[in-house]
Design an enzyme around this catalytic site. Structure first.
Site, PDB file in Angstrom:
ATOM      1  N   HIS A  47       0.779  -1.215   0.123  1.00 65.37           N
ATOM      2  CA  HIS A  47      -0.115   0.062   0.102  1.00 65.37           C
ATOM      3  C   HIS A  47       1.037   1.176  -0.108  1.00 65.37           C
ATOM      4  O   HIS A  47       1.062   2.012   1.179  1.00 65.37           O
ATOM      5  CB  HIS A  47      -0.911   0.035   0.977  1.00 65.37           C
ATOM      6  CG  HIS A  47      -2.026  -1.013   1.125  1.00 65.37           C
ATOM      7  ND1 HIS A  47      -2.995  -1.354   2.218  1.00 65.37           N
ATOM      8  CD2 HIS A  47      -2.608  -1.577   0.051  1.00 65.37           C
ATOM      9  CE1 HIS A  47      -3.777  -2.277   1.547  1.00 65.37           C
ATOM     10  NE2 HIS A  47      -3.709  -2.338   0.431  1.00 65.37           N
ATOM     11  N   CYS A 102       3.424 -11.641   2.815  1.00 62.05           N
ATOM     12  CA  CYS A 102       4.420 -11.715   3.907  1.00 62.05           C
ATOM     13  C   CYS A 102       4.416 -12.725   4.634  1.00 62.05           C
ATOM     14  O   CYS A 102       3.297 -13.382   4.997  1.00 62.05           O
ATOM     15  CB  CYS A 102       4.088 -10.470   4.774  1.00 62.05           C
ATOM     16  SG  CYS A 102       5.120 -10.387   6.309  1.00 62.05           S
ATOM     17  N   HIS A 130     -10.317  -4.665   4.558  1.00 56.71           N
ATOM     18  CA  HIS A 130      -8.857  -4.686   4.067  1.00 56.71           C
ATOM     19  C   HIS A 130      -8.361  -6.014   3.482  1.00 56.71           C
ATOM     20  O   HIS A 130      -8.890  -6.986   3.871  1.00 56.71           O
ATOM     21  CB  HIS A 130      -8.066  -4.413   5.734  1.00 56.71           C
ATOM     22  CG  HIS A 130      -6.427  -3.968   5.394  1.00 56.71           C
ATOM     23  ND1 HIS A 130      -5.517  -5.204   5.195  1.00 56.71           N
ATOM     24  CD2 HIS A 130      -5.885  -3.047   5.468  1.00 56.71           C
ATOM     25  CE1 HIS A 130      -4.497  -4.697   5.468  1.00 56.71           C
ATOM     26  NE2 HIS A 130      -4.333  -3.407   5.398  1.00 56.71           N
ATOM     27  N   GLU A 132      -5.686  -7.800   3.816  1.00 59.06           N
ATOM     28  CA  GLU A 132      -5.131  -8.695   4.602  1.00 59.06           C
ATOM     29  C   GLU A 132      -6.540  -9.657   5.584  1.00 59.06           C
ATOM     30  O   GLU A 132      -6.420 -10.735   5.525  1.00 59.06           O
ATOM     31  CB  GLU A 132      -4.194  -8.402   5.678  1.00 59.06           C
ATOM     32  CG  GLU A 132      -3.659  -9.399   6.557  1.00 59.06           C
ATOM     33  CD  GLU A 132      -2.669  -8.894   7.834  1.00 59.06           C
ATOM     34  OE1 GLU A 132      -2.696  -9.521   8.732  1.00 59.06           O
ATOM     35  OE2 GLU A 132      -2.286  -7.594   7.465  1.00 59.06           O
ATOM     36  N   THR A 170      -2.054  -8.009  10.997  1.00 55.59           N
ATOM     37  CA  THR A 170      -0.738  -7.876  11.429  1.00 55.59           C
ATOM     38  C   THR A 170      -0.544  -6.038  11.500  1.00 55.59           C
ATOM     39  O   THR A 170       0.544  -6.103  12.241  1.00 55.59           O
ATOM     40  CB  THR A 170       0.258  -8.480  10.687  1.00 55.59           C
ATOM     41  OG1 THR A 170      -0.057  -7.910   9.208  1.00 55.59           O
ATOM     42  CG2 THR A 170       0.045  -9.995  10.268  1.00 55.59           C
TER      43      THR A 170
END
Length: 324
Positions: A47, A102, A130, A132, A170
């Site tokens: 991002h 990640c 979001h 994630e 995270t």
């Protein structure tokens, strides 16, 4: 008005790129070198507006959905991770995939699968929409319940209060997350904590550095994009811990000179997806306004690195072997 002699910058350390972002960006760069353009990337690789624009100039094409990638092409999955259904879509489209998720996000995905297999309800602390969160929830959608802050705890409905575990996005604020965990434990006393903290080391370290410098900052400038969760959190943490004002900017030219009026100390940091060149630009601008005294506020050392995605390592090794 503060005199020029009194003006200074407190520069946070650590700041900027984390190991997961570095790995993801290098993965796209190496893929372009190895296979040639275009390389497709699902969602923003990280991002950050500057990073995306730079990779686009090198031949990366960013798409929102896997179905936009031409059949048989190469697609890179972003650092934020994807749901299993996205891997299925790629396979159906005969796409070659490079998974740049990640490793710390991958760890959360594995925890979600394990607890779902053990028939737990999973309370995922994170922000709705979001990337994630979307990816993690896709691992076990029938078992994972999103909890978007402490105020959302009252809305949680579970099957069995004795088989509950919490996990976390995270990139959240450490303090905000633990506040939500506290509220959850008050409502669900048997709530199990994950085996290790989900908030990533880089997110924690950047927040700790901001907490250290914020009480002295008349102004805090955070370099980062508005869709970067960890960058937004740094602004919030700075204000909470004493910064008199705080702003999030992508580039130095977004800084309004009016912000600097009457300011003696500027705190400066950057989110985990921000290259250092953007911080240098802000330092140059601040120096032009008399903020030439730069002092480092160091709260941690970071040495973690991640190896490239396995798909890239395999092909790079094969290429090296062919040249022998």
């Amino acid at each position: 008005m503060s005199t020029t002699a009194q003006r200074r910058v407190l520069l946070a350390a650590p700041r900027g790129y984390c190991a997961g972002v570095d790995r993801a960006v290098i993965a796209v760069e190496k893929a372009l070198e190895q296979y040639g353009a275009p390389i497709y990337v699902r969602k923003e690789i990280v991002h950050n507006k500057y990073v995306v624009q730079t990779l686009e100039k090198q031949g990366a094409i960013f798409v929102d959905e896997t179905e936009e990638v031409p059949r048989g092409s190469i697609v890179v999955f972003s650092a934020h991770g994807v749901a299993p259904s996205v891997h299925d879509e790629a396979e159906a489209g005969k796409l070659a995939t490079i998974d740049a998720t990640c490793p710390l996000v991958t760890k959360v995905h594995k925890e979600a699968r394990r607890f779902a297999d053990e028939d737990y309800d999973i309370l995922l602390i994170g922000h709705e929409g979001h990337e994630e969160v979307v990816g993690t929830m896709g691992e076990a959608p029938e078992r994972i319940h999103l909890v978007d802050g402490a105020e959302d705890v009252a809305n949680v409905k579970v099957r069995d209060e004795s088989k509950l575990v919490w996990l976390s996005q995270t990139t959240l604020s450490v303090d905000e997350t633990m506040e939500t965990v506290g509220a959850l434990k008050q409502r669900f006393p048997l709530l199990v904590s994950p085996p290790s903290d989900d908030i990533c080391y880089a997110t924690q370290n950047r927040q700790v550095a901001v907490k250290q410098l914020a009480p002295e900052a008349d102004l805090l400038i955070v370099v980062g994009s508005k869709n970067s969760s960890n960058s937004v959190r740094l602004v919030e943490v700075g204000l909470e811990y004493g910064a008199k004002a705080a702003h999030l900017v992508d580039f130095a030219e977004e800084i309004d000179p009016a912000w600097l009026e009457g300011v003696g100390t500027v705190g400066l940091t950057s989110g985990a997806s921000v290259p250092e060149i953007l911080v240098d630009g802000v330092l140059d601008l601040l120096a032009s306004h008399g903020f030439e005294d730069v002092r480092i506020v160091k709260t941690a050392e970071e040495h973690l690195t991640f190896s490239l995605p396995k798909e890239l390592r395999r092909d790079l090794r094969a290429e090296a072997a062919g040249k022998l």
